[in-house]
Scaffold this motif. Structure first.
Motif, PDB file in Angstrom:
ATOM      1  N   ALA A 209       0.872  -1.190   0.000  1.00 26.63           N
ATOM      2  CA  ALA A 209       0.000   0.000   0.000  1.00 26.63           C
ATOM      3  C   ALA A 209       0.903   1.232   0.000  1.00 26.63           C
ATOM      4  O   ALA A 209       1.166   1.831   1.040  1.00 26.63           O
ATOM      5  CB  ALA A 209      -0.931   0.007   1.206  1.00 26.63           C
ATOM      6  N   LYS A 210       1.366   1.603  -1.185  1.00 24.62           N
ATOM      7  CA  LYS A 210       2.305   2.710  -1.303  1.00 24.62           C
ATOM      8  C   LYS A 210       1.623   4.044  -1.056  1.00 24.62           C
ATOM      9  O   LYS A 210       0.445   4.229  -1.352  1.00 24.62           O
ATOM     10  CB  LYS A 210       2.947   2.706  -2.682  1.00 24.62           C
ATOM     11  CG  LYS A 210       3.850   1.518  -2.941  1.00 24.62           C
ATOM     12  CD  LYS A 210       4.528   1.624  -4.300  1.00 24.62           C
ATOM     13  CE  LYS A 210       5.454   0.452  -4.553  1.00 24.62           C
ATOM     14  NZ  LYS A 210       6.108   0.544  -5.871  1.00 24.62           N
ATOM     15  N   ALA A 211       2.411   4.988  -0.530  1.00 23.38           N
ATOM     16  CA  ALA A 211       1.904   6.338  -0.306  1.00 23.38           C
ATOM     17  C   ALA A 211       1.782   7.075  -1.630  1.00 23.38           C
ATOM     18  O   ALA A 211       2.568   6.854  -2.558  1.00 23.38           O
ATOM     19  CB  ALA A 211       2.836   7.097   0.637  1.00 23.38           C
ATOM     20  N   GLU A 212       0.797   7.951  -1.705  1.00 28.25           N
ATOM     21  CA  GLU A 212       0.590   8.749  -2.908  1.00 28.25           C
ATOM     22  C   GLU A 212       1.264  10.109  -2.810  1.00 28.25           C
ATOM     23  O   GLU A 212       1.053  10.974  -3.650  1.00 28.25           O
ATOM     24  CB  GLU A 212      -0.912   8.923  -3.152  1.00 28.25           C
ATOM     25  CG  GLU A 212      -1.630   7.605  -3.406  1.00 28.25           C
ATOM     26  CD  GLU A 212      -3.122   7.797  -3.578  1.00 28.25           C
ATOM     27  OE1 GLU A 212      -3.564   8.965  -3.523  1.00 28.25           O
ATOM     28  OE2 GLU A 212      -3.827   6.795  -3.767  1.00 28.25           O
ATOM     29  N   GLY A 213       2.047  10.303  -1.762  1.00 25.67           N
ATOM     30  CA  GLY A 213       2.789  11.538  -1.576  1.00 25.67           C
ATOM     31  C   GLY A 213       4.039  11.284  -0.773  1.00 25.67           C
ATOM     32  O   GLY A 213       4.428  10.139  -0.514  1.00 25.67           O
ATOM     33  N   GLU A 214       4.667  12.323  -0.342  1.00 25.73           N
ATOM     34  CA  GLU A 214       5.911  12.227   0.431  1.00 25.73           C
ATOM     35  C   GLU A 214       5.667  11.554   1.770  1.00 25.73           C
ATOM     36  O   GLU A 214       4.710  11.856   2.484  1.00 25.73           O
ATOM     37  CB  GLU A 214       6.451  13.641   0.653  1.00 25.73           C
ATOM     38  CG  GLU A 214       7.660  13.716   1.555  1.00 25.73           C
ATOM     39  CD  GLU A 214       8.082  15.149   1.815  1.00 25.73           C
ATOM     40  OE1 GLU A 214       8.874  15.372   2.742  1.00 25.73           O
ATOM     41  OE2 GLU A 214       7.613  16.045   1.085  1.00 25.73           O
ATOM     42  N   VAL A 215       6.534  10.599   2.136  1.00 27.38           N
ATOM     43  CA  VAL A 215       6.468   9.962   3.444  1.00 27.38           C
ATOM     44  C   VAL A 215       7.027  10.935   4.471  1.00 27.38           C
ATOM     45  O   VAL A 215       8.193  11.313   4.423  1.00 27.38           O
ATOM     46  CB  VAL A 215       7.253   8.641   3.467  1.00 27.38           C
ATOM     47  CG1 VAL A 215       7.268   8.055   4.876  1.00 27.38           C
ATOM     48  CG2 VAL A 215       6.638   7.633   2.510  1.00 27.38           C
ATOM     49  N   VAL A 499      16.133  11.193   2.529  1.00 31.52           N
ATOM     50  CA  VAL A 499      15.654  10.517   3.734  1.00 31.52           C
ATOM     51  C   VAL A 499      14.812  11.488   4.553  1.00 31.52           C
ATOM     52  O   VAL A 499      15.293  12.545   4.979  1.00 31.52           O
ATOM     53  CB  VAL A 499      16.827   9.982   4.570  1.00 31.52           C
ATOM     54  CG1 VAL A 499      16.313   9.336   5.855  1.00 31.52           C
ATOM     55  CG2 VAL A 499      17.642   8.982   3.767  1.00 31.52           C
ATOM     56  N   THR A 500      13.550  11.139   4.774  1.00 33.43           N
ATOM     57  CA  THR A 500      12.641  12.013   5.502  1.00 33.43           C
ATOM     58  C   THR A 500      12.415  11.582   6.950  1.00 33.43           C
ATOM     59  O   THR A 500      12.050  12.411   7.788  1.00 33.43           O
ATOM     60  CB  THR A 500      11.281  12.052   4.797  1.00 33.43           C
ATOM     61  OG1 THR A 500      10.753  10.717   4.706  1.00 33.43           O
ATOM     62  CG2 THR A 500      11.419  12.625   3.396  1.00 33.43           C
ATOM     63  N   ALA A 512      13.679   1.266   9.734  1.00 35.28           N
ATOM     64  CA  ALA A 512      12.799   1.736   8.668  1.00 35.28           C
ATOM     65  C   ALA A 512      13.239   3.136   8.254  1.00 35.28           C
ATOM     66  O   ALA A 512      13.528   3.982   9.109  1.00 35.28           O
ATOM     67  CB  ALA A 512      11.343   1.749   9.125  1.00 35.28           C
ATOM     68  N   ILE A 513      13.255   3.365   6.945  1.00 33.32           N
ATOM     69  CA  ILE A 513      13.730   4.645   6.413  1.00 33.32           C
ATOM     70  C   ILE A 513      12.696   5.176   5.423  1.00 33.32           C
ATOM     71  O   ILE A 513      12.416   4.534   4.409  1.00 33.32           O
ATOM     72  CB  ILE A 513      15.090   4.487   5.706  1.00 33.32           C
ATOM     73  CG1 ILE A 513      16.105   3.815   6.635  1.00 33.32           C
ATOM     74  CG2 ILE A 513      15.611   5.835   5.227  1.00 33.32           C
ATOM     75  CD1 ILE A 513      17.389   3.412   5.941  1.00 33.32           C
ATOM     76  N   GLY A 514      12.105   6.308   5.739  1.00 33.67           N
ATOM     77  CA  GLY A 514      11.198   6.959   4.808  1.00 33.67           C
ATOM     78  C   GLY A 514      11.998   7.789   3.814  1.00 33.67           C
ATOM     79  O   GLY A 514      12.852   8.583   4.206  1.00 33.67           O
ATOM     80  N   ILE A 515      11.750   7.588   2.522  1.00 40.91           N
ATOM     81  CA  ILE A 515      12.575   8.234   1.499  1.00 40.91           C
ATOM     82  C   ILE A 515      11.703   8.815   0.395  1.00 40.91           C
ATOM     83  O   ILE A 515      10.543   8.450   0.216  1.00 40.91           O
ATOM     84  CB  ILE A 515      13.594   7.254   0.886  1.00 40.91           C
ATOM     85  CG1 ILE A 515      12.876   6.055   0.248  1.00 40.91           C
ATOM     86  CG2 ILE A 515      14.585   6.784   1.918  1.00 40.91           C
ATOM     87  CD1 ILE A 515      13.813   5.076  -0.428  1.00 40.91           C
TER      88      ILE A 515
END
Length: 519
Positions: A209-215, A499-500, A512-515
């Motif tokens: 379930a991918k995000a539709e915007g920036e994580v 990396v956010t 876990a790395i939000g990118i």
């Protein structure tokens, strides 16, 4: 097999309740008791008669290892049942008619068995697929006083015969209780070597379930027994995943159109999620009931708050729970840091402390609150007294941007706008350091060159992750005992992007790395 109150009581002690959603219930099957249905569900998975009342697409992995209390009862022994259901022998169960039960047959031509035999084979198959841990098997071989072999219960209740060891006679129960610490004590912490780190790229956590915007944020559940990860994104959706390292099934998506949240964090108890953003209100999502609530209207409407200029802040982006989860600190305007009482369930501002500059970052250590100002000054507050007990300026004057520490208060890290990270020892929070009351940094880490936007310590204070979302691939893992960066990861070929957010799981099994991938 007829129902019986003792069997129902036994089942109720098993860890069946899932942290998310409501447990599934079985259909109407009067000929089977709850224990048989539980064993069937473990062995065969949900049947067509299983009715799910949860809104999630997947449940958590069930921990089949009995808890310490159950093993304590098993090791101390139990008497044989004082009551036997006479229907057990009259009940006939076909093993050949249902393909899920065929594995229970001892011979291909075998078909029906009575209730007691069917239960025995369910137990046998369950213990084959879910063996007891080694320490439990070893404990069953311990001797008991009395000179005779004793009957004890295994983890799933089947009786086994235990023989007395003549070489260790006389120790009995005293010996067993003296060894209970081996079950309860915390495993020895393994020290990580510096230089290189063993790390493996796994399937993306949100691939289902991918995000539709920036994580915007990623965070693991605070309990090691609950392997879930939340991911908040700029599409105003919070997605929750079961992290198993393989498929990472998607559990739930929460959409909040009225709040462009930039921060999402678990309550320390692990029962709810707090969502905040550039608005003067927040949302909470209850993990057990699946309900979402907006903050009460009286959040800023106290007599105290009305007397403070600018207390009606327009943003709650910078906030942090204390370790007990009873107080939420919120950075406000003009140096105010508001204290929200969380004990009653409905937040309300009950106090405030004030700095000389705008608050950039917050971090709790026990009952003390550390705040970082825009002028690079760090304040240590006694929240109960609303009093600053210590105040000092970050070493170097690099333009301090955010601060964070480990759980034990052994380290404090402060990231700057130019990429430097100052790492301090315990003297930064527990006492004076070099140069009077101003602590001296253990080391200034200069591996990055742009503003530090993520700082995260792992659970045992051996790792520190630092990152910047300004430049691509700007992340480093720091080995804290040596205060050096690992040389083998990440490398120039590691696909990190911008990396956010970074977070370690409760036991540091995962990071876990939000990118964001962009040019």
């Amino acid at each position: 097999m007829g129902n019986h109150s003792r069997k129902k009581q036994k089942i109720s002690n098993e860890p069946l309740a899932h942290p998310l959603g409501v447990p599934a219930r079985f259909g109407d099957q009067e000929e089977k008791d709850e224990e048989e249905l539980l064993l069937e569900s473990f062995l065969f998975g949900p049947s067509d008669e299983l009715v799910s009342v949860s809104s999630y697409k997947s449940n958590f992995v069930q921990d089949t290892t009995p808890d310490v209390e159950d093993h304590g009862q098993a090791l101390l022994g139990r008497k044989s049942s004082a009551w036997t259901d006479t229907d057990d022998h009259s009940l006939q169960v076909s093993l050949a008619a249902d393909k899920r039960r065929r594995k229970l047959r001892d011979a291909l031509i075998e078909d029906t068995v009575d209730g007691r035999e069917y239960e025995r084979r369910l137990r046998r198959e369950f213990e084959k697929e879910n063996p007891s841990p080694g320490w439990a098997r070893d404990a069953r071989t311990l001797p008991f006083a009395g000179g005779e072999g004793k009957r004890i219960r295994t983890s799933m209740g089947s009786d086994v015969e235990e023989e007395e060891d003549p070489a260790r006679g006389g120790e009995g129960l005293d010996y067993l209780l003296s060894q209970a610490a081996s079950i309860l004590e915390t495993p020895h912490v393994k020290s990580l070597p510096h230089g290189t780190v063993a790390i493996e790229r796994l399937r993306d956590a949100n691939l289902s379930a991918k995000a539709e915007g920036e994580v915007k944020v990623v965070q693991f559940h605070p309990s090691p027994q609950v392997p879930i990860l939340l991911a908040g994104s700029s599409d105003r959706r919070l997605r929750i995943f079961n992290i198993d390292g393989h498929t990472n099934p998607h559990l739930h998506t929460l959409h909040i159109p009225t709040l462009p949240f930039t921060n999402a964090l678990f309550h320390p108890s692990g029962t709810s999620v707090l969502l905040t953003g550039p608005r003067p209100f927040y949302y909470t999502y209850d993990l057990q009931t699946g309900t979402t609530q907006r903050s009460p209207r009286g959040l800023w409407g106290t007599t105290f708050a009305s007397n403070i200029q600018g207390s009606q802040d327009g943003s709650m982006e910078v906030c942090a729970f204390d370790q007990s989860g009873s107080v939420l600190a919120v950075a406000g305007r003009r140096g105010h840091v508001h204290l929200v009482d969380w004990r009653a369930g409905g937040g309300q501002v009950v106090g405030s402390v004030k700095m000389n500059a705008a608050a950039k970052s917050l971090w709790w250590l026990g009952e003390e609150l550390l705040t970082l100002g825009d002028d690079s000054e760090i304040y240590v507050w006694n929240v109960g007294q609303r009093k600053c007990v210590r105040r000092w300026k970050d070493d170097g004057g690099y333009g301090s941007h955010m601060l964070g520490g480990d759980r034990s208060g052994k380290y404090l890290a402060i990231g700057s706008k130019v990429g430097f990270v100052n790492v301090y020892g315990a003297d930064a929070t527990h006492g004076g350091g070099g140069g009077g009351d101003r602590p001296k940094a253990l080391k200034t880490i200069g591996n990055l060159t742009t503003a530090i936007t993520s700082l995260r310590f792992n659970h045992d204070s051996q790792l520190l992750a630092i990152a910047s979302n300004v430049k691509k691939d700007s992340m480093r893992l720091i080995h804290l005992p040596s205060l050096t960066a690992f040389s083998n990861w990440p490398t120039s070929s590691t696909p990190l992007g911008h990396v956010t957010s970074v977070d370690f799981s409760a036991g540091s099994e995962y990071v876990a790395i939000g990118i964001i991938f962009s040019s």
